[in-house]
Structures are given as structure tokens and as C-alpha cells.
Design a protein around this motif. Structure first.
Motif, short mmCIF file in Angstrom:
data_model
loop_
_atom_site.label_atom_id
_atom_site.label_comp_id
_atom_site.label_asym_id
_atom_site.label_seq_id
_atom_site.Cartn_x
_atom_site.Cartn_y
_atom_site.Cartn_z
N GLN A 170 0.86 -1.18 0.00
CA GLN A 170 0.00 0.00 0.00
C GLN A 170 0.90 1.24 0.00
O GLN A 170 2.09 1.14 0.24
N PHE A 171 0.31 2.38 -0.30
CA PHE A 171 1.11 3.61 -0.38
C PHE A 171 1.42 4.12 1.03
O PHE A 171 0.55 4.11 1.91
N ASN A 172 2.63 4.56 1.21
CA ASN A 172 3.02 5.08 2.53
C ASN A 172 2.60 6.54 2.65
O ASN A 172 2.36 7.22 1.64
N PRO A 173 2.50 7.05 3.88
CA PRO A 173 2.07 8.44 4.07
C PRO A 173 2.92 9.46 3.33
O PRO A 173 2.41 10.47 2.85
N ALA A 174 4.22 9.20 3.21
CA ALA A 174 5.09 10.16 2.53
C ALA A 174 4.71 10.30 1.06
O ALA A 174 4.69 11.41 0.51
N SER A 175 4.36 9.18 0.39
CA SER A 175 3.95 9.24 -1.02
C SER A 175 2.64 10.00 -1.16
O SER A 175 2.46 10.78 -2.10
N LEU A 176 1.72 9.77 -0.23
CA LEU A 176 0.41 10.44 -0.30
C LEU A 176 0.55 11.94 -0.06
O LEU A 176 -0.06 12.75 -0.76
N VAL A 177 1.36 12.31 0.92
CA VAL A 177 1.55 13.73 1.21
C VAL A 177 2.27 14.42 0.04
O VAL A 177 1.95 15.56 -0.31
N ALA A 178 3.22 13.72 -0.57
CA ALA A 178 3.92 14.29 -1.72
C ALA A 178 2.95 14.52 -2.88
O ALA A 178 3.05 15.52 -3.60
N ALA A 179 2.01 13.60 -3.05
CA ALA A 179 1.01 13.75 -4.11
C ALA A 179 0.12 14.95 -3.84
O ALA A 179 -0.21 15.72 -4.76
N VAL A 180 -0.28 15.13 -2.59
CA VAL A 180 -1.08 16.31 -2.22
C VAL A 180 -0.28 17.58 -2.45
O VAL A 180 -0.82 18.58 -2.95
N GLN A 181 1.00 17.56 -2.13
CA GLN A 181 1.83 18.74 -2.28
C GLN A 181 1.94 19.16 -3.75
O GLN A 181 2.02 20.35 -4.07
N ARG A 182 1.91 18.16 -4.67
CA ARG A 182 1.96 18.49 -6.09
C ARG A 182 0.71 19.24 -6.53
O ARG A 182 0.75 20.06 -7.45
N VAL A 183 -0.41 18.96 -5.89
CA VAL A 183 -1.65 19.67 -6.19
C VAL A 183 -1.71 21.01 -5.47
O VAL A 183 -2.15 22.02 -6.02
N ALA A 184 -1.23 21.03 -4.22
CA ALA A 184 -1.34 22.23 -3.38
C ALA A 184 -0.40 23.34 -3.80
O ALA A 184 -0.65 24.51 -3.47
N GLY A 185 0.68 23.02 -4.49
CA GLY A 185 1.63 24.06 -4.89
C GLY A 185 2.42 24.57 -3.71
O GLY A 185 3.08 23.81 -3.00
N ASN A 186 2.32 25.87 -3.45
CA ASN A 186 3.11 26.49 -2.39
C ASN A 186 2.51 26.31 -0.99
O ASN A 186 3.17 26.60 0.00
N ALA A 187 1.25 25.88 -0.92
CA ALA A 187 0.62 25.70 0.39
C ALA A 187 1.28 24.55 1.15
O ALA A 187 1.51 23.48 0.59
N GLU A 188 1.57 24.77 2.42
CA GLU A 188 2.22 23.75 3.22
C GLU A 188 1.20 22.83 3.88
O GLU A 188 0.06 23.22 4.11
N VAL A 189 1.63 21.62 4.16
CA VAL A 189 0.80 20.66 4.88
C VAL A 189 0.84 20.99 6.36
O VAL A 189 1.92 21.06 6.97
N GLU A 190 -0.33 21.20 6.94
CA GLU A 190 -0.40 21.56 8.36
C GLU A 190 -0.44 20.33 9.25
O GLU A 190 0.33 20.21 10.21
N THR A 191 -1.35 19.40 8.95
CA THR A 191 -1.47 18.18 9.74
C THR A 191 -1.81 17.01 8.82
O THR A 191 -2.34 17.19 7.72
N GLN A 192 -1.54 15.81 9.29
CA GLN A 192 -1.98 14.59 8.62
C GLN A 192 -2.41 13.59 9.69
O GLN A 192 -1.70 13.36 10.66
#
Length: 546
Positions: free
Chosen positions: A391-413
């Protein structure tokens, strides 16, 4: 104050006259929708009726089938618009788009033949033969075989099926243009199916009763008749203005009702004979009480229906567009996904503990890949092989979100093992459609955007920002009452039936009261005939006594 009071009554009276019929049929059709069976097949139904996969030696890998079908796909694809063409060009790598445009791939049996069902980065859908890599179109004869296999899967045995016609865009299906056209198949006694000629997927199954509920419910409730007569472009505007008018009629009615209600509390005066409302006539009394008691809920339905049309585009779009989805998936297609060959049935059985496998599906995120075996009962079993993760690890999922979010930072997961107020199953949905656990990623942007992600297959299940969360409560919360203890059946049924009953009485009484008002307003005026005393000429005025 008098003019304001006059305006209040006039708005309620005449808007109510115009909307009386609409209000009644909206409540009636809403009641029908509550107990209609969805005719569009969801994921769990498609898996339950799918053919057993049983892979064989010699089936092509995804990459082989994709490469062999390249020329056929180019001629079969509709000509892309300029924006889509530019997006496709920007997504190409140094090897072109032959390997980079696969967004989703599933290996299934369709009419007995193995096919790769592929979606590319532009949203185009293809069925590629796993035997020779050719682009496969489902013929009417194959559609008949698919229909027979569909009913054999649930133990009904052989069922009579007949081809009716091929249709481009049936009204009963929504948002399925990528799978058009559809073969319409008659099955059994009055049953019908719609099967995609592009992929062979079953999108719609219904009985006569199911279709009757659809036409008497969703079709009328959502003003679909406008599409049938070529006025589909104004349907949203019609819903908007009718919803706004219904809101005004209900709100003014509530205000009038509260102003005219005299409960007699604290020794205050009531109407004659101790009545707490001013009407003696049957229909007027029912209209008053159904509006006073049920008016708040009726107002919630009218207002939420109006807001669902997104007036002035005040609410953001929830679903990510194609370009955002491509960024989310990433452009690097893993080699394991391209080169993996289907295994022998005996090896597959060992890997899944003899479960009935109906599909093998590849999912990828930014270079990582997962191969899942899907069982008839909706389980997802990860396959262990070189180059694929369980299964996909959290790092891969967060990286995928970051590609969509652009400059916005991830606050929590956060990993959610239970549903929350913004991610939950509707009635008629199961854990197959709304899986758990999910990863909730919160961005530190102005919109307060949240992403709900499936760690098993990497899907972006939902994206909701602050605007979407407001709409969730103003529309879905007020329209469907899908929260808290109310949403548990049969509590939800009792709650909804009580208030729909008030709405039906309010709508029915509005029709009667409105009709009487129209008759009184537009009936020809009768001239009063004065009686004259004997001996007085008809033209002489009556002389009053002194």
C-alpha cells in the motif's frame, strides 16, 4: 408599516399561487426518491456481478497492450480541444506519451475475453485486449453475453436478453460521457441494462418498477424534462429561480403565520370561539397549521435546494480537475506496472487464499505502484511482487497532495479509522465506495483545504475547503439531514416522513387556496341589481327615508 405588511401578504399570496403546484410535486417526488433504488451501478455491485478473472499464460502486460494499441487509439480518440491538447503536450516526457498517459488500469474478463480497462491522463477510456493488444469495442452480441453473465453471477441462472438499440447519452445516466455510446439491453420481464460499447462496463440495471420510481422521482425532481425538450442549458437557472421563489414564499408564510397565531398565553385574547388562528374554512386551517408547524423544515429544504445551484458561484468546486489529478498522480509510470505479466490461476489463488478474484488493478503515485486483487465481495488484496508496494506510505500520499497544493504547506496529517462529518457513506453505499481507514491531510492555506486519501490504492477520495464545508451543512445537512443520530435508520425514515407529510399537506392546501384566489380575482364582476320600491321609476334613484 402598513405598506410593509401589505407587501408581505402580496409576496406570499402571489408567489404561493405560482409555486403551489411545484411545491406539491417537489415534496411528492422527494418522497419517491427516498425509497428509490439507485439504477446506476456502484462499485460493489459491479464487482459482485463481474466474471471470474482466472488469468492464463500468455496474456499481455499493460505496457505491451498499450504500445500495440497506439495507432488505433489515435484514430478512435475524439479530437481534443485546445486546452486539453496543450495539457497533454505538457504532460509528455522524453519518450512521448506512450507510457506516461495511463492514469488507471484494471485487468478484467468481459464477455469471456481478458481486457485491460485503461483511463488516460485526458480522461479517455479504452478497453485493450490482453490477447493481442487491439482496441476492443463491445459489440451488441458481446453486450448480450455480458448481460447474461451479470445475472448468472448472482445465481439467477440463464436469463433471456435481447438487444434494443445503441444510445449516445441516455438521460438516466449522469457524468458518463467518457463511456458513451451505450448498448441498451432488455433482460427478463421488463428489465433493462446499459452497457458501455467502449469498455463493456455495466452502468445501469433496472426493473420496470425501478424505472417508474426514477421517472416519478429524480427525473421530475431535478427538472430533467427540460433536457428532454432541448432546454438542458437553462435547467440550473430554472432550479435557481424556483428555489429562490420557494424560499421567499415559505419565509413570508412563516412570518405571517407567527403574526396571526394567537395562542392565548398569559390571558391574551384569541379569535372568536377560542380559536388560535383566524380561519374557519377547512383548507385555510390546514394550510395555516401545516405551514406554522412544518414551515421551518420546509424552509430548510427550499433554501438548501436554492443553494445547491451555487448562485453567483459563491461556493468552490469540490472535485479536482483533470490537470490537478494528473499532478496528483505524477508523470512517472513505474516499470513494474508496465511490464508485469498476469500470473497463473493457481499462483494467484495461493496469493489470495482461494478468494474469487474478478479484477486485478494497478494504481500508481509518483513512481510508486500497488497491485490489488479485487474479490467478488469487495475485498482488496495486495499482491506481493518486485517493484510493487502492499500500500502507499504516508510520505507518497503527502507528496502527491503537495503536487496539487503548490506552495501551500501541509499543516497536519491524521489517519481516520471512522467517518467524520465530511467523509461518510450515503445510504446505498458501503465500505467499498467509502473505504476506511483514510489519511486526512490538512493544508495551511487560506481556504483551509482538506484532502481525504485512500492509503490502500492512493485515490483522492475527497477534497473539501472551508467553502465546501459550509455548503455541506447548508445543502446536504438541511436537505438530506445526513448527520448525527438522525441519519441512522429507521430514525431517519420517521423524521423525514413526518416533515414530508407536512410538506405535502402544505403544498396540497396551497393548490386549493391559490385556485380559489385566482377564481375570485379574475372572475367577471357581477353588477349589483338594486331593488326599487313600487311606483318608483327604474331610472329614479332610491330616496332614503327622512
Amino acid at each position: 408599516m402598513k405598506s410593509l405588511n401589505w407587501l408581505l401578504y402580496q409576496v406570499h399570496r402571489w408567489v404561493g399561487v405560482v409555486l403551489g403546484l411545484f411545491m406539491f410535486f417537489w415534496f411528492f417526488t422527494g418522497l419517491v426518491i427516498m425509497y428509490s433504488t439507485p439504477t446506476t451501478q456502484n462499485r460493489s455491485q459491479q464487482l459482485a456481478h463481474a466474471e471470474t478473472l482466472a488469468p492464463e499464460v500468455g496474456w499481455l502486460s499493460l505496457g505491451e497492450a498499450w504500445d500495440r494499441s497506439a495507432e488505433q487509439r489515435k484514430t478512435a480518440e475524439p479530437k481534443p480541444k485546445a486546452a486539453a491538447r496543450a495539457e497533454a503536450q505538457s504532460s509528455k516526457g522524453k519518450d512521448g506519451d506512450a507510457a506516461l498517459s495511463i492514469a488507471d488500469a484494471r485487468l478484467v474478463r468481459s464477455a469471456g475475453e481478458p481486457v485491460w480497462l485503461v483511463e488516460d491522463s485526458r480522461g479517455q477510456r479504452f478497453a485493450l485486449s490482453a490477447l493481442d493488444g487491439s482496441l476492443r469495442k463491445t459489440t451488441p452480441d458481446q453486450a448480450l453475453k455480458i448481460a447474461e453473465n451479470w445475472f448468472n453471477a448472482d445465481g439467477r441462472g440463464v436469463i433471456k436478453a435481447g438487444f434494443l438499440k445503441t444510445v449516445e447519452k441516455p438521460i438516466i445516466l449522469r457524468n458518463q460521457d467518457a463511456l458513451s455510446p451505450f448498448h441498451r439491453i432488455a433482460v427478463g420481464d421488463g428489465g433493462e441494462m446499459l452497457i458501455s460499447s467502449r469498455t463493456g462496463e455495466v452502468l445501469h440495471v433496472s426493473s420496470r418498477l425501478d424505472r417508474a420510481f426514477y421517472w416519478a422521482g429524480n427525473w421530475l425532481h431535478l427538472l430533467k424534462p427540460l433536457e428532454s425538450i432541448g432546454l438542458g442549458k437553462i435547467r440550473n437557472d430554472a432550479q435557481l429561480w424556483l428555489g429562490l421563489s420557494a424560499t421567499l414564499a415559505t419565509l413570508t408564510g412563516l412570518i405571517i403565520g407567527w403574526l396571526r397565531w394567537r395562542p392565548g398565553f398569559g390571558g391574551k385574547p384569541t379569535y372568536s370561539q377560542g380559536r388560535t388562528q383566524p380561519y374557519r374554512e377547512f383548507w385555510f386551517k390546514w394550510h395555516f397549521w401545516s405551514g406554522l408547524i412544518g414551515g421551518i423544515v420546509v424552509l430548510s429544504w427550499a433554501l438548501s435546494g436554492f443553494l445547491d445551484t451555487n448562485p453567483g458561484k459563491i461556493f468552490s468546486t469540490a472535485n479536482p480537475n483533470r490537470q490537478e489529478m494528473n499532478r496528483y498522480l505524477g508523470s512517472q509510470l513505474p516499470e513494474a506496472m508496465r511490464l508485469w505479466q498476469p500470473v497463473l490461476p493457481v499462483l494467484l489463488a495461493l496469493a489470495v487464499d482461494d478468494a474469487d478474484i474478478v479484477e486485478l488493478g494497478w494504481r500508481q503515485l509518483g513512481g510508486d505502484a500497488v497491485l490489488l486483487a479485487h474479490t467478488r465481495d469487495g475485498q482488496r488484496l495486495p499482491q506481493t511482487l518486485p517493484g510493487a508496494l502492499p500500500q502507499f506510505n504516508p510520505a507518497s500520499l503527502v507528496a502527491a497532495v503537495q503536487r496539487v497544493a503548490g506552495n501551500a504547506e501541509v499543516e497536519t496529517q491524521t489517519v481516520l479509522n471512522e467517518y467524520d462529518s465530511y467523509y461518510y457513506p450515503r445510504h446505498h453505499q458501503s465500505v467499498v465506495e467509502k473505504p476506511l481507514p483514510v489519511l486526512l491531510v490538512q493544508l495551511a492555506d487560506e481556504a483551509g483545504t482538506r484532502f481525504y486519501l485512500d492509503p490502500q490504492d492512493g485515490r483522492l477520495l475527497s477534497r473539501v475547503d472551508r467553502s465546501g464545508r459550509v455548503l455541506r451543512w447548508l445543502y446536504s445537512g438541511l436537505h438530506h439531514w445526513d448527520f448525527g443520530w438522525i441519519y441512522h435508520r429507521p430514525i431517519w425514515d420517521v423524521w423525514m416522513l413526518i416533515w414530508v407529510s407536512f410538506g405535502l399537506v402544505l403544498g396540497g392546501s396551497s393548490l386549493v387556496v391559490g385556485w380559489r384566489l385566482l377564481k375570485k380575482t379574475f372572475a367577471p364582476k357581477k353588477r349589483a341589481i338594486r331593488r326599487t320600491p313600487r311606483g318608483v321609476g327604474k331610472l329614479e334613484p332610491e330616496i332614503p327615508p327622512h
